[in-house]
Write a protein that holds these residues in place. Structure first.
Motif, mmCIF file in Angstrom:
data_model
loop_
_atom_site.group_PDB
_atom_site.id
_atom_site.type_symbol
_atom_site.label_atom_id
_atom_site.label_comp_id
_atom_site.label_asym_id
_atom_site.label_seq_id
_atom_site.Cartn_x
_atom_site.Cartn_y
_atom_site.Cartn_z
ATOM 1 N N LYS A 58 0.830 -1.213 0.000
ATOM 2 C CA LYS A 58 0.000 0.000 0.000
ATOM 3 C C LYS A 58 0.865 1.265 0.000
ATOM 4 O O LYS A 58 0.578 2.236 0.713
ATOM 5 C CB LYS A 58 -0.960 0.003 1.180
ATOM 6 C CG LYS A 58 -1.869 -1.217 1.229
ATOM 7 C CD LYS A 58 -2.740 -1.214 2.462
ATOM 8 C CE LYS A 58 -3.592 -2.466 2.538
ATOM 9 N NZ LYS A 58 -2.812 -3.715 2.586
ATOM 10 N N TRP B 257 -9.093 -2.066 1.875
ATOM 11 C CA TRP B 257 -8.692 -0.814 2.508
ATOM 12 C C TRP B 257 -9.235 0.349 1.694
ATOM 13 O O TRP B 257 -9.598 0.207 0.526
ATOM 14 C CB TRP B 257 -7.176 -0.715 2.641
ATOM 15 C CG TRP B 257 -6.418 -0.928 1.355
ATOM 16 C CD1 TRP B 257 -6.132 -2.116 0.753
ATOM 17 C CD2 TRP B 257 -5.840 0.099 0.525
ATOM 18 N NE1 TRP B 257 -5.420 -1.915 -0.407
ATOM 19 C CE2 TRP B 257 -5.218 -0.571 -0.567
ATOM 20 C CE3 TRP B 257 -5.766 1.478 0.593
ATOM 21 C CZ2 TRP B 257 -4.555 0.120 -1.583
ATOM 22 C CZ3 TRP B 257 -5.099 2.166 -0.407
ATOM 23 C CH2 TRP B 257 -4.507 1.486 -1.474
ATOM 24 N N TYR C 279 -7.440 3.614 5.691
ATOM 25 C CA TYR C 279 -7.830 2.756 6.817
ATOM 26 C C TYR C 279 -8.168 1.369 6.282
ATOM 27 O O TYR C 279 -8.589 1.182 5.140
ATOM 28 C CB TYR C 279 -9.021 3.334 7.586
ATOM 29 C CG TYR C 279 -10.296 3.489 6.777
ATOM 30 C CD1 TYR C 279 -11.222 2.451 6.677
ATOM 31 C CD2 TYR C 279 -10.585 4.682 6.128
ATOM 32 C CE1 TYR C 279 -12.389 2.590 5.953
ATOM 33 C CE2 TYR C 279 -11.753 4.834 5.391
ATOM 34 C CZ TYR C 279 -12.652 3.787 5.310
ATOM 35 O OH TYR C 279 -13.809 3.934 4.577
ATOM 36 N N GLY C 280 -7.955 0.381 7.139
ATOM 37 C CA GLY C 280 -8.251 -1.000 6.777
ATOM 38 C C GLY C 280 -9.693 -1.361 7.068
ATOM 39 O O GLY C 280 -10.302 -0.845 8.006
#
Length: 473
Positions: free
Chosen positions: A76, A376, A450-451
């Motif tokens: 990521k 995500w 954010y996941g």
């Protein structure tokens, strides 16, 4: 191993990973010559990637590019950047892209970005300085309803523009001399309703325009035909084989498939795609439809459709399944139950789904090879409180537009390459942007992701350094 016949060695190379090929290439001159001439090309044939904006000087450079991008997708790691300063007014923009240009339509203005290779590093792509063109007719009676509402490339040189007043126009990208495509006819055909979506076949022989009042119009070289869906319509997708068109609307059957016959679009659908077994007749809406690139895990079949729904789910349907046509795969962002306004497939290894949601300019990603909860989401630069109206995803780049700006998430370029790779960005007061390196004129900007498993912020992207090429290359 060096004593094996050449055809056997080439067959072995087909089963090697990228790093294995790079290692073998450095062992001896024989392997180096074979891999340079045949190995990298064969690897690309077996592992294609969706790359429109990037051209490469050699197959080896493309394999290197794909390998680093795949690693950055896994970690990521990317650079986030707006393409230009915010628009002065809120817009509902649209995008279209081919191998040479990116088009962004906002209001009555069209911005053209040209892709090219850089002189100092030809294997690393760059985006040229944008050219903005006003596409309205100042003396025309429809000046107040001539906003660009949809864009589609018909070929490398020709693209279509859908207008708010219901007209469709054809332009040549190189000279932008307009030749109108049945402007009065399409205006009457759509009853003045705006053109929500345009989709064109790969060879440019067919195009489908969908207006907000439910008129679906098929354009061919010999003429046009239309059907009335009798529902509020949002998006149309012409499949790669040009055998059917999938339409998303707000109705009891929001995702329908219509065959294309020699006389035009068939009035009766060949398939009605459902959400689940209990919601067959309940009303909903589909805002985005697409299919996967050739490297998708499910293959390059045009019968596999991905769609974005009002309930926030992305659903994958396979038209080759049973007559019930239930989704074979579905996913969503558990922390943001907003409608999916835009959708694109590609990314690292061609295995990612990207969805632009209806609020807070959230872009959600899922790796379809991963487990539930492994997705995500990211807030693009600027944190605009708006939908992501359009999204285009390649192997290394994700392009998107909100009501204020166009942006890109780049999974390839490092900070040291941004100055040469992107045009300068004019900063304005209140643009809500923060450079990761305040001393740099060119650079990426902080964004938060954010996941989906926990919903807590994973990082502020920009602090992580993207993966660089191995010394073996």
């Amino acid at each position: 191993m060096v004593s094996l016949p050449t055809d056997v060695l080439l067959s072995i190379f087909n089963y090697c990973t990228t790093l294995q090929l790079a290692t073998l290439c450095s062992t001896c001159r024989q392997f180096h010559a074979l891999i340079e001439e045949f190995g990298w090309q064969a690897h690309l044939r077996h592992h294609p990637r969706p790359t429109q904006s990037i051209s490469f000087p050699s197959p080896k450079a493309q394999v290197q590019h794909n390998h680093i991008c795949d690693l950055n997708w896994e970690s990521k790691s990317f650079q986030a950047r707006p393409l230009a300063k915010p628009w002065s007014l809120k817009q509902q923009p649209s995008m279209a892209m081919n191998t040479e240009f990116l088009l962004v339509g906002a209001g009555s203005s069209l911005t053209v970005y040209k892709f090219h290779r850089r002189k100092r590093s030809p294997s690393w792509p760059a985006v040229g300085k944008p050219a903005s063109i006003t596409m309205n007719d100042e003396d025309g009676p429809l000046i107040h309803r001539d906003d660009i509402t949809s864009l589609s490339f018909q070929s490398n040189d020709v693209f279509l523009i859908g207008r708010q007043y219901g007209g469709i126009e054809v332009f040549n990208i190189h000279d932008l001399v307009r030749t109108e495509l049945m402007r009065e006819g399409t205006q009457d055909l759509h009853s003045g309703a705006l053109v929500e979506s345009i989709s064109s076949s790969d060879d440019g022989s067919l195009s489908v325009a969908l207006s907000s009042n439910g008129q679906a119009t098929l354009f061919t070289h010999s003429g046009m035909s239309s059907i009335n869906l009798e529902s509020r319509s949002w998006t149309a997708h012409l499949n790669s084989s040009s055998s059917f068109v999938a339409v998303g609307s707000t109705s009891g059957r929001p995702l329908t498939v219509f065959p294309i016959t020699p006389s035009g679009i068939a009035p009766q659908p060949s398939a009605i795609l459902s959400r689940n077994t209990t919601a067959t007749n309940s009303s909903s809406a589909v805002y985005a439809i697409t299919n996967g690139p050739p490297c998708s895990p499910w293959g390059a079949s045009p019968n596999v459709l991905a769609s974005g729904w009002y309930d926030g789910y992305v659903r994958i349907h396979d038209l080759r399944t049973s007559a019930t046509h239930l989704p074979v795969y579905s996913t969503h962002d558990p922390w943001c139950y907003e409608p999916v306004y835009s959708l694109s497939l590609g990314g690292g290894s061609g295995c990612h789904i990207g969805a632009g949601l209806a609020r807070h300019s959230v872009v959600a990603f899922w790796d379809i090879r991963g487990k539930d909860g492994s997705g995500w989401s990211v807030y693009p630069p600027g944190n605009d409180p708006s939908p992501v109206y359009d999204l285009v995803m390649e192997g290394s780049r994700v392009w998107g537009v909100t009501e204020r700006r166009a942006f890109v998430l780049d999974f390839m370029l490092g900070e040291e390459r941004l100055e040469e790779g992107w045009p300068s960005l004019e900063r304005v007061r209140g643009d809500n942007l923060k450079l990761t390196n305040r001393k740099a004129q060119f650079g990426s900007f902080y964004v938060t992701l954010y996941g989906h498993r926990t919903g807590s912020p994973m990082s502020r992207v920009g602090e992580e350094k993207p993966v660089q090429a191995s010394k073996k290359w």
